[in-house]
Every structure is written in structure tokens, then in C-alpha cells.
Design a protein around this motif. Structure first.
Motif: not given
Length: 434
Positions: A356-357, A362-363, A388-394, A400-412
Motif C-alpha cells: 500500500f505504501y 513516488e507519486q 494527507a500526503l505527509s501523513g501517508y509518508l509518515l 518499515g514500508a519506507l526508509d527515511i533516506a528514500e523519502v528525503a531523496r524524493l521530497t527533499g
């Protein structure tokens, strides 16, 4: 009008008008702050596992993880086989399978409730006393040695007359045991089942107040979940939504509303073959719960399936597909937590959550980055959507579905930035990233 010339601004109302209106709405402002404080911003577990009080042991968490890994190795040993069972895309198969295995090894259960209600049943008082004391000791030891789940606690018996005294005594023994062992852990969670009237919630509040006084704890330290398992908890005799009154009756102590699939369905006369979390009756109840809880800081949890992934591979796969589909359905409806009844449910719980996450990651990241940078795009997002978008990422990061490094890379953006978007101050939905 020439360049640089200021626009003439005209008004008709005296300043006192605005002041009078603000004064008249001051009580409403205070009421909004009190009743609708917003989400607490803490981690919400993706599931709750219930283990009977006589079964709970020091190795329960690890045992569930090991059993789940064994089932995964036997019935879906690699990414391709898991993808074939659940219908995962080629792009998702490897990261989901790898993360599920890693999760089962590292943190197999996010929220565990030692059950002294239906899963435990009536026992001699001495036996339940001992089991409650043991649960307190084992949970305290788990937090002490770092092997605890992020959230742990008990489900006591309800506030109905036949079992009320027993439930109160079990809760007292459990909480007293934790205090004797060093204090209440931050991850403590209590569940009050079969709540029918708001007065039962009030009684739980009074009970916790008395315990806090007896032990010198800060008022309001202990919160609890309310289990929604009866028709009366959704609709009162006067036509009002009882669950909304229950949240008020909790006086800020309610942390969650948990849907009880089978008790609620049976209460409405749904036959056993159709008692499921996707039944229309279940959808109606959870929709009422969701609206009643919105903005209050109380979170909603879905129920469970009683179809267990046991037996030959074909039967396990059928149960996995059912559980995966129900979990994905719940996530799409913003029920981010559910119950799991068997170690075999955990692989598909995490597979559904991670898919789901990751599939929308990426979108969501691109949209939030455009919003944060005030850049254009093919979607015009508003502050509420950024929330809502930031809540989804958090949520994806927390489980553990996402890593902070990949989130930071795509969002800054940093986690602090994400939290700023996810929990803006009331009336200020234009908080920008720093």
C-alpha cells in the motif's frame, strides 16, 4: 492604475464588530480546542495481536515471528511465489517480500494485547489473579530488556454487571504489578471491551482516576481503547451516535475505537457465514466510528478475519489472499490498524501494508515536493492534501514500508518537515517546510 500605485482599500465595519464577534465565539474556540485537538502525531500500530492470558509467555513475540517466518518459507519462500499468491506487481514483489522477512525477524508484532476477556473466558479468581500478575511481570521485563513490542497491554473484562468486579480486579493487579516493577511503560495500552453505554466509559475514567491517585501518577496518565461490539454503541435509543458520546465521556483518555467483527455482526443477526469486516453492516459501523473520531485524536481500528492460514499450501494461499484483500480494502478506507488472530496472518498484514505504501510512494512524494516548493504540476494540491500526503509518508516510515533516506531523496524534506505538514496548527493549514 499605474505601476507601483497602491490599490485603495475601503471598509465599512467598525473594529468593534470583529472584536464582538470574536468575543461571542470564544467559548466555541475553546470547545474546538478541547474536543478536537487533532491527531496526537504518535505512531499508530498497523495491527493488534490478541493472546489469551494463560498462553502469553516471555517468548510470545519471538514465537509468533518464528511461526510466521516458517509459514512464509514453506508456502511462499521467495518474492515470485508471494507475488503470485497476492497478485503483486513485478516492481513490488522483491521489496515487499524482503521487507516482510526483515519485519518478521526484527519486529514481528507492533501491538500485543494480553486477553482476559473472550479469548480467556471465566476462570477461578486465583487463576486469573496469577495470570494478570504474570502478564505485568513479563511485560515489564520485556520493556526492561528491550524485547517488547512498541505497544503492549491487556484487554480486561467489560463493565457489565456479571464480570465487572473481575475486570476491575484484573486491571488493578496488572497496573499495580507494572508499578511495582518500576512504573508504567510508555507503550502501555488498555482495552475496554463490549461498551454499550457512555456511562461505562465514565466508570472506566473514574477507575483510572482512582488508580492514579493511589499511585501518585499524573492525572490523565492512563488512556484506553473502546471496543465497539454492540449495536447500541453505534446508535442509541434516541437516534444519536452513542460512540460520539463515548469519546466525550472518556474525558480525553480514549486512544482508539476498535471494531469487533464477530460480536457486532452477531448483535445485528448476521449469520456466521457472512460475519466479516467487509459486510455492509461492518462498513456502516466503521463509517460512524470514523466520523465520530475525526479530529478528536482517537484512532479507529478495523477488526479481524477468523479464516486461518493453516493446512495444505492451497488452503494457506486462499486464507492469505482473503486476509491481504481485507487489509488492502481497510487501508483504502483509512482504517490503518486491524486485528490479527494467528501468526500466519502477520506475513499478509505486512505484505498488504508495505505494498500500500510503496506503490503510492513516488507519486505522493512528488506531489508533496511540488507543494513544498510551490512548484506547478498536473494536480492543484491544497494544504489539507499536503497534510494527507505527509501523513501517508509518515505511516509508511513508521511501519518499515519506507526508509527515511528514500523519502528525503524524493521530497527533499526531513521527518520534522513531514510532521509539520501532517500536524499543522488549527486554522493554519499553510505551514511550509523550513
Amino acid at each position: 492604475m499605474g505601476q507601483g500605485q497602491q490599490e485603495k482599500v475601503a471598509t465599512s465595519l467598525a473594529g468593534a464588530v470583529s472584536e464582538e464577534i470574536s468575543a461571542s465565539l470564544a467559548p466555541v474556540d475553546a470547545e474546538l480546542e478541547r474536543r478536537y485537538p487533532g491527531d496526537p502525531g504518535t505512531r499508530q500500530p498497523v495491527h493488534t495481536v490478541y493472546v489469551p492470558g494463560d498462553v502469553f509467555a516471555a517468548d510470545t513475540l519471538r514465537s509468533w515471528g518464528d511461526q510466521a517466518l516458517a509459514l512464509l518459507d514453506e508456502h511462499a519462500p521467495d518474492a515470485a511465489s508471494l507475488a503470485a499468491v497476492l497478485g503483486l506487481s513485478d516492481e513490488l514483489a522483491e521489496p515487499v517480500h524482503a521487507r516482510v522477512r526483515a519485519k518478521l525477524e526484527r519486529e514481528p508484532i507492533e501491538d500485543l494485547r494480553v486477553d482476559f476477556e473472550d479469548g480467556y473466558g471465566p476462570r477461578p479468581d486465583a487463576e486469573e489473579d496469577e495470570a494478570a500478575a504474570r502478564a505485568a511481570r513479563l511485560i515489564a521485563e520485556a520493556y526492561e530488556n528491550g524485547t517488547a513490542a512498541p505497544y503492549m497491554g491487556i484487554r480486561m473484562k467489560c463493565m457489565e454487571a456479571p464480570v465487572r468486579d473481575r475486570g476491575i480486579r484484573t486491571l488493578d493487579i496488572f497496573l499495580s504489578g507494572l508499578m511495582e516493577a518500576g512504573g508504567l511503560p510508555d507503550g502501555l495500552v488498555l482495552t475496554l471491551p463490549k461498551v454499550t453505554y457512555p456511562e461505562q466509559v465514565t466508570a472506566m475514567v473514574r477507575l483510572l482516576e482512582e488508580f492514579e491517585k493511589a499511585r501518585g501518577l499524573e492525572p490523565g496518565r492512563i488512556g484506553f481503547e473502546i471496543q465497539i461490539e454492540t449495536s447500541q454503541s453505534i446508535l442509541a435509543t434516541d437516534g444519536t451516535a452513542t460512540v460520539a458520546r463515548m469519546i466525550q465521556a472518556a474525558e480525553g483518555r480514549a486512544t482508539g475505537l476498535h471494531y469487533g467483527t464477530f460480536d457486532y455482526s452477531a448483535c445485528l443477526g448476521v449469520s456466521a457465514a457472512y460475519q466479516a469486516s467487509d459486510h455492509p453492516a461492518a462498513d456502516h459501523a466503521k463509517a460512524i466510528m470514523q466520523v465520530a473520531a475525526a479530529g478528536t485524536g482517537v484512532r479507529v481500528s478495523d477488526g479481524s478475519t477468523n479464516v486461518l492460514p493453516v493446512g495444505p499450501t492451497a488452503k494457506v494461499h486462499d486464507a492469505w489472499r482473503l486476509h491481504y484483500g481485507l487489509t488492502r480494502r481497510a487501508l483504502a478506507r483509512a482504517y490503518y490498524q486491524g486485528w490479527d488472530m494467528h501468526p500466519g496472518h502477520i506475513p499478509t498484514r505486512y505484505a498488504a501494508v508495505f505494498a500500500f505504501y510503496r506503490e503510492g510512494f513516488e507519486q505522493a512524494a512528488a506531489r508533496l515536493a511540488r507543494y513544498a516548493n510551490r512548484a506547478g504540476g498536473d494536480v492543484m494540491d491544497e494544504p489539507a492534501t499536503a497534510k494527507a500526503l505527509s501523513g501517508y509518508l509518515l505511516r509508511g516510515l513508521d511501519c518499515g514500508a519506507l526508509d527515511i533516506a528514500e523519502v528525503a531523496r524524493l521530497t527533499g524534506l526531513t521527518r520534522v518537515d513531514l510532521e509539520g505538514f501532517a500536524a499543522p496548527r488549527r486554522g493554519d493549514l499553510t505551514v511550509s517546510a523550513q
